[in-house]
Design an enzyme around this catalytic site. Structure first.
Site, PDB file in Angstrom:
ATOM      1  N   GLU A 138       0.881  -1.160   0.000  1.00  0.00           N
ATOM      2  CA  GLU A 138       0.000   0.000   0.000  1.00  0.00           C
ATOM      3  C   GLU A 138       0.925   1.219   0.000  1.00  0.00           C
ATOM      4  OE1 GLU A 138      -3.407  -0.028   0.175  1.00  0.00           O
ATOM      5  OE2 GLU A 138      -3.446  -2.210   0.144  1.00  0.00           O
ATOM      6  N   LYS A 164      -8.957  -9.544   5.530  1.00  0.00           N
ATOM      7  CA  LYS A 164      -9.212 -10.666   4.621  1.00  0.00           C
ATOM      8  C   LYS A 164      -9.743 -11.881   5.366  1.00  0.00           C
ATOM      9  CE  LYS A 164      -5.877  -9.137   1.195  1.00  0.00           C
ATOM     10  NZ  LYS A 164      -4.481  -9.193   0.780  1.00  0.00           N
TER      11      LYS A 164
END
Ligand code: ADP
Ligand code: ASP
Ligand code: MG
Length: 815
Positions: free
Chosen positions: A668, A683
């Protein structure tokens, strides 16, 4: 004997009239011919406009009349040789002076009755027929003009008079029998009552004039010449892929026209049906086209429905109340009240409980209907037996028409399924016992979409058109558009899906094109040049307002604002494909509400790329559960970034390895999101929820390996502080290495609990052989007991992520 009618656009100007003359010339050579004409296109509206202006005391009518006069004079000058112009020009002037005199009278009196309106509009057809008669005389040698008002007799219902067929048929027969001409011309639309006062047959009534004559004269054919090559499967102004209907039965044509197919005026069918006269719809501008024939037994083909039409400006009245049940006479009184007020009823439905009657009428009559019905039932309303008349405005009717519908079950299912999937709310339904027509009352704002999806469902076996809106066209979104561009023809050919990108947005600009779609060859330039200011709400609102069929929204951002708006899309039956993880990992309550909305409104809510990019993780999990398997445990490496980092870290320069991962685009923008394990938590949360767990992010244990100090400050501070803590990372590595293990950041879900953290992985472990930035997921289930079901492969990267979003879009489109 044959009757030909030419409509307003066919006689709009000299150029068009010459086309008409050419057609008539050919026809006269074959048989005695009767020509009926409309006013020059648009003139009826001009005349009505002038009378309204005059009645309102507005002198602007004078200029408008002047313009209309000029248009007629100009037409004569272009149409006739100089030597023949003067008598026609002076006739035009005389008639136009009469119009002006009447308008002056209206202006002075400020009074305009239906009777006077009929007088005014009659000049449109009088003028056009006289002008064309002169031209036909010149071209054919002879042409007898007959005044329709002398032979078509009606009642005195000005504006839309009813024909007295007994009288009319005799007059028509006598008039024509007295002549030996081979060619006649008559003004359409106009007639007179018994007292000889001018009346009209209703807007569009020239078609009717022609049909009345055809029937009275036992013509062998009636031809309606207009500006389209026949009756189409839907209004060509609404649907682009309309198809010509080669043959259609009288009843079907009547239903279609009654429900808005303006190509033929509904009453036209009755006289020709009675006599069984085949009636053709032909195109003045393409006379070679075969056109549509309306006849008794239209050939059956394999299509169960013949066409789709719609009427706008509908108000739905509903009379409800417990006092109506079982008591005869309520409907009679309702319809009586409406009929006395001359309110035409377009559609009726009554529930079998007899508790309510619904009636569709023209919006224009709504206030009057409310007044007369409430008056009629004033006693029952006072005594609470019925409710005051309910009214719902801004509605429309869409109708499916076809003789063969009765032998094809499932048509209404398909119709309402199609409308439902597109978020079109149906307010009332009516199907006649003839089963030739199914009508649905829907919101006026939904008509275009409804007609288009129905047309697609019933007539366009070629492909389904998807309107795709993409938010986020950076790295992944950009790749997605490139992949779509490349696959467009494949999708159309093999999946019969045409994906039209109707809207795109980056963080600053948004662009829409729901007509042809955004050209994917140069979307970047177009977005830059034509894009408007982007806001999340602006983008979502526009998608909803566009209200186009088969809409799919793809969120390729990491934006929390957009994720908060999915509910608005889903509740409009717009599918949401999210690459953005925020919604699926937000509060369980919001996530659940999104799933429920998707179910309720028949929309897709797909987010396969939330876990493992395009690896089939969520889909596989869903398949296992739906087929009755039970998940006992999930073990997974779900961060491509962390896998890359620990695969490359050999006990020295931890911050360098992280820097390299960042440079290669695996992290990121702020790599702490990856290194903290937060992304992995999201997730495993999503997977746990798919297993049926009502888990929240806070319920997940995170055994973070990062020193607290590294997580403070800026990204630069972060890199500096990792250097300071090199010994900490080295210790983690050495501890594992000393036992022959490697480090992996593992996510786990077992017995309703989820956790993430760094683990020592032994070479024999399933998670050991995992290279680069790959992800791996192990499902231990009732069926996969000893050896887990393994899904493994690249779990990050723009190209694979885009392909996962692509696959979800296709899934949403085919649903
Ligand atoms: P005219 O002036 O010749 O009487 P109209 O304007 O009354 O012509 O009717 C022709 C128009 O009807 C076409 O231009 C078309 O836009 C419209 N129309 C609506 N529904 C249909 C349909 N199902 N098939 C063909 N035309 C239709
Ligand atoms: N001129 C009339 C109208 O515009 C009649 C017709 O064209 O059929 O309604
Ligand atoms: Mg017409």
């Amino acid at each position: 004997m044959q009757v030909l009618k030419f409509g307003g656009s066919s006689v709009a100007n000299a150029e068009n009239i010459n086309k008409v003359v050419a057609i008539v010339k050919d026809k006269v050579a074959t048989d005695t011919t009767v020509v009926v004409v409309s006013a020059l296109g648009g003139i009826t509206d001009v005349l009505l406009g002038c009378s309204a202006l005059a009645a309102a005391g507005n002198e602007a009518y004078k200029d408008k009349l002047q313009e209309a006069e000029q248009r007629h004079l100009q037409t004569v000058k272009e149409l006739l040789p100089l030597t023949q112009q003067s008598s026609v020009l002076s006739l035009v002037k005389t008639l136009c002076n009469e119009i002006e005199d009447i308008c002056n009278g209206i202006f002075l009196l400020k009074e305009l009755s239906e009777h006077t309106k009929d007088r005014i509009v009659s000049y449109g057809e009088l003028l056009s027929s006289q002008i064309i008669a002169a031209r036909l005389k010149d071209a054919v040698g002879e042409c007898e003009w007959i005044d329709s008002r002398e032979i078509i007799t009606t009642d005195s219902n000005f504006g839309s008079a009813a024909v007295d067929f007994a009288v009319t048929d005799k007059k028509v027969a006598a008039k024509f029998a007295a002549s030996s001409s081979k060619l006649f011309i008559l003004p359409g639309f106009i007639s007179s009552n018994e007292a000889g006062e001018g009346t009209t047959l209703g807007r569009g009534g020239s078609d009717y004039t022609a049909a009345i004559l055809a029937a009275a004269l036992n013509a062998h054919t009636l031809e309606i010449w207009t500006d389209v090559s026949g009756m189409m499967t839907a209004d060509p102004r609404i649907v682009t892929n309309v198809k010509m209907i080669p043959r259609i039965s009288y009843q079907e044509a009547m239903e279609l026209s009654h429900f808005g197919a303006k190509v033929i005026y509904p009453p036209t069918i009755q006289p020709v049906l009675k006599k069984g006269i085949p009636t053709w719809i032909k195109n003045t501008f393409a006379p070679g086209d075969i056109g549509t024939v309306i006849e008794k037994d239209a050939a059956k083909d394999d299509t169960s429905i013949r066409g789709i039409s719609s009427i706008g400006k509908i108000t739905l009245l509903s009379l409800e109340g417990s006092g109506m049940i079982g008591i005869p006479g309520f409907s009679k009184r309702l319809f009586g009240a409406l009929a006395n007020a001359k309110i035409n009823v377009i559609l009726i439905t009554q529930s079998s409980s007899e508790h309510s009657i619904c009636v569709g009428i023209d919006d224009a009559n709504a206030a009057l209907a409310k007044k007369v019905v409430d008056e009629e039932f004033s006693y029952e309303i006072e005594t609470n037996k019925v409710e005051p008349l309910g009214m719902e405005r801004e509605l429309a009717i869409v109708a499916l028409v076809g003789d063969n519908m009765r032998s094809h079950p499932g048509i209404s299912g398909k119709m309402f399924g199609t409308l439902g999937r597109n978020g079109v709310n149906v307010r009332a339904i009516s199907q006649g016992s003839s089963e030739r027509n199914i009508s649905a009352v829907i919101g006026a704002k939904d008509v275009k979409k409804a007609i288009n999806v129905l047309h697609e469902a019933f007539f366009e076996t070629t492909y389904k058109e998807i309107n795709l809106f993409v938010a986020g066209v950076g790295n992944v979104g950009g790749k997605l558009l490139a992949q779509l561009h490349k696959q467009q023809s494949y999708l159309q050919k093999y999946l019969r899906i045409k994906v039209k990108v109707a809207g795109i947005a980056n963080s600053t600009k948004m662009l829409f094109n729901d007509n042809g779609g955004i050209d994917l060859a140069n979307w970047k330039e177009t977005l830059l040049k034509d894009g408007v200011h982007m806001t999340s709400a602006g983008f979502i609102n526009t998608i909803i307002e566009k209200n186009v069929r088969n809409s799919v929204f793809a969120d390729v951002t990491a934006n929390a604002d957009i994720a908060e708006l999915y509910d608005r899309l889903l509740s409009k039956s717009i599918s949401v494909v999210a690459c953005n993880k925020i919604a699926a990992s937000s509060s369980f309550e919001y996530f659940k509400s999104l799933k429920e909305l998707a179910n309720e409104f028949n929309a897709g809510f797909l987010y396969e790329t939330n876990v493992g990019a395009s690896l089939p993780v969520i889909g596989t999990l869903n398949d296992l559960i739906r087929s009755g398997d039970k998940v006992r445990k999930i073990e997974a490496v779900l961060s491509g970034t962390l896998n890359f980092v620990f695969n490359n870290y050999k006990g020295e320069g931890f911050s360098d390895v992280v820097m390299q991962a960042k440079k290669e685009g695996y992290t990121e923008p702020d790599p702490r999101l990856d290194l903290s394990g937060k992304d992995v938590m999201r997730k495993i949360l999503i997977l746990a929820r798919e297993c049926g767990s009502k888990i929240e992010l806070d319920d997940i244990t995170n055994n973070s390996f990062m020193p607290e100090e590294c997580m403070q400050g800026s990204v630069d501070d972060f890199f500096a502080s990792m250097v300071k803590h090199e010994a900490h990372f080295k210790k983690l590595y050495d501890e594992a290495a000393s036992k022959g293990n490697i480090l992996k950041f593992v996510a786990k879900y077992e017995n309703g609990k989820a956790s993430v953290g760094l683990q020592h992985i032994h070479p024999e472990h399933d998670l050991f052989h995992l290279y680069g930035k790959d992800n791996i997921v192990l499902f231990y289930t009732d069926r996969y007991v000893d050896q887990p079901l393994v899904i493994k492969g690249a779990g990050a990267g723009a190209e694979v992520t885009a392909s996962g979003v692509f696959a979800d879009i296709i899934r949403a489109s085919r649903a």
